[in-house]
Design a protein around this motif. Structure first.
Motif, PDB file in Angstrom:
ATOM      1  N   GLU A  44       0.838  -1.202   0.000  1.00  0.00           N
ATOM      2  CA  GLU A  44       0.000   0.000   0.000  1.00  0.00           C
ATOM      3  C   GLU A  44       0.873   1.252   0.000  1.00  0.00           C
ATOM      4  OE1 GLU A  44      -2.216   3.446   1.165  1.00  0.00           O
ATOM      5  OE2 GLU A  44      -0.610   2.547   2.361  1.00  0.00           O
ATOM      6  N   ALA A  47       2.072   1.850  -3.454  1.00  0.00           N
ATOM      7  CA  ALA A  47       0.998   2.413  -4.282  1.00  0.00           C
ATOM      8  C   ALA A  47       0.804   3.900  -3.968  1.00  0.00           C
ATOM      9  CB  ALA A  47      -0.302   1.643  -4.055  1.00  0.00           C
ATOM     10  N   THR A  50       3.600   5.958  -5.338  1.00  0.00           N
ATOM     11  CA  THR A  50       3.515   6.113  -6.795  1.00  0.00           C
ATOM     12  C   THR A  50       2.600   7.282  -7.150  1.00  0.00           C
ATOM     13  OG1 THR A  50       3.932   3.761  -7.128  1.00  0.00           O
ATOM     14  CG2 THR A  50       2.872   4.947  -8.950  1.00  0.00           C
ATOM     15  N   VAL A  51       1.462   7.376  -6.467  1.00  0.00           N
ATOM     16  CA  VAL A  51       0.536   8.481  -6.715  1.00  0.00           C
ATOM     17  C   VAL A  51       1.186   9.800  -6.309  1.00  0.00           C
ATOM     18  CG1 VAL A  51      -1.723   9.465  -6.164  1.00  0.00           C
ATOM     19  CG2 VAL A  51      -1.475   6.992  -6.458  1.00  0.00           C
ATOM     20  N   CYS A  85      -3.190   2.220  -9.431  1.00  0.00           N
ATOM     21  CA  CYS A  85      -2.549   1.726  -8.204  1.00  0.00           C
ATOM     22  C   CYS A  85      -3.524   0.915  -7.361  1.00  0.00           C
ATOM     23  CB  CYS A  85      -1.965   2.892  -7.404  1.00  0.00           C
ATOM     24  SG  CYS A  85      -0.477   3.579  -8.150  1.00  0.00           S
ATOM     25  N   THR A  88      -3.871  -2.454  -9.084  1.00  0.00           N
ATOM     26  CA  THR A  88      -2.671  -3.260  -8.857  1.00  0.00           C
ATOM     27  C   THR A  88      -2.630  -3.777  -7.421  1.00  0.00           C
ATOM     28  OG1 THR A  88      -1.488  -1.971 -10.531  1.00  0.00           O
ATOM     29  CG2 THR A  88      -0.139  -3.234  -8.967  1.00  0.00           C
ATOM     30  N   LEU A  89      -2.967  -2.916  -6.470  1.00  0.00           N
ATOM     31  CA  LEU A  89      -2.975  -3.328  -5.068  1.00  0.00           C
ATOM     32  C   LEU A  89      -4.019  -4.417  -4.831  1.00  0.00           C
ATOM     33  CD1 LEU A  89      -1.853  -2.928  -2.212  1.00  0.00           C
ATOM     34  CD2 LEU A  89      -3.478  -1.034  -1.927  1.00  0.00           C
TER      35      LEU A  89
END
Length: 187
Positions: A44, A47, A50-51, A85, A88-89
């Motif tokens: 998490e 993710a 990444t954002v 994300c 993907t998570l």
């Protein structure tokens, strides 16, 4: 309206990244052995990072005025990255057979994010409030200390209005959207 320093401080401290990560980690550690929960939480954090990196790159290229994307026209690309994300998570959690509560917590927040992104194309809903509303309901349903997340909701709503980022209606709509998504998938 000028943003007050206390409102900016609350906005920065109780931002969507920290509030959702706290909820997610709480659910992960409540329902999984510590090594598994640490792995889920690391995913998490990757993710969320990444954002955040996407938004920082937009700011560096002067395509975003501030980190919280105050102009709704700045939100589509980061929203797509956020949704990617979340997907993907969710795939990672499914692949590892993570606890249902953690999967549904993530799915419900992803659903709220999709709806908030769609609404923001026409009207600027508060993402801070959506995450805080989601955490208040999800935390209350899933965690023995989850009502503590409810205590975060009023300061988040106040800060978004006091910072001049949203109207009261936009914050209440965001909180309602997040809370409804949690109820829909966690009851």
């Amino acid at each position: 309206m000028k943003s007050s320093p206390p409102a900016r401080a609350v906005t920065n401290a109780l931002n969507p990244f920290t509030v959702f990560t706290a909820l997610y980690a709480g659910v992960a550690f409540h329902g999984s052995p510590a090594p598994d929960a640490a792995l889920y939480t690391a995913a998490e954090l990757l993710a969320a990072g990444t954002v955040a990196l996407c938004v920082l790159l937009l700011r560096r290229r002067r395509h975003a005025g501030d980190f919280w994307l105050s102009e709704r026209t700045e939100r589509p690309l980061p929203a797509l990255v956020l949704l990617g994300c979340f997907a993907t998570l969710l795939a990672f959690l499914a692949l590892l057979d993570a606890p249902s509560e953690l999967f549904r917590t993530t799915l419900s927040m992803g659903l709220a994010s999709i709806l908030a992104a769609a609404l923001t194309l026409r009207w600027k809903i508060s993402a801070h409030s959506a995450v805080a509303g989601h955490a208040a309901v999800a935390g209350g349903l899933l965690l023995p200390y989850g009502l503590l997340f409810t205590l975060l909701l009023p300061p988040v709503l106040w800060a978004r209005v006091a910072a001049g980022a949203h109207t009261p209606a936009q914050t209440v709509a965001g909180a309602s959207l997040g809370g409804a998504a949690a109820l829909l998938l966690l009851l």
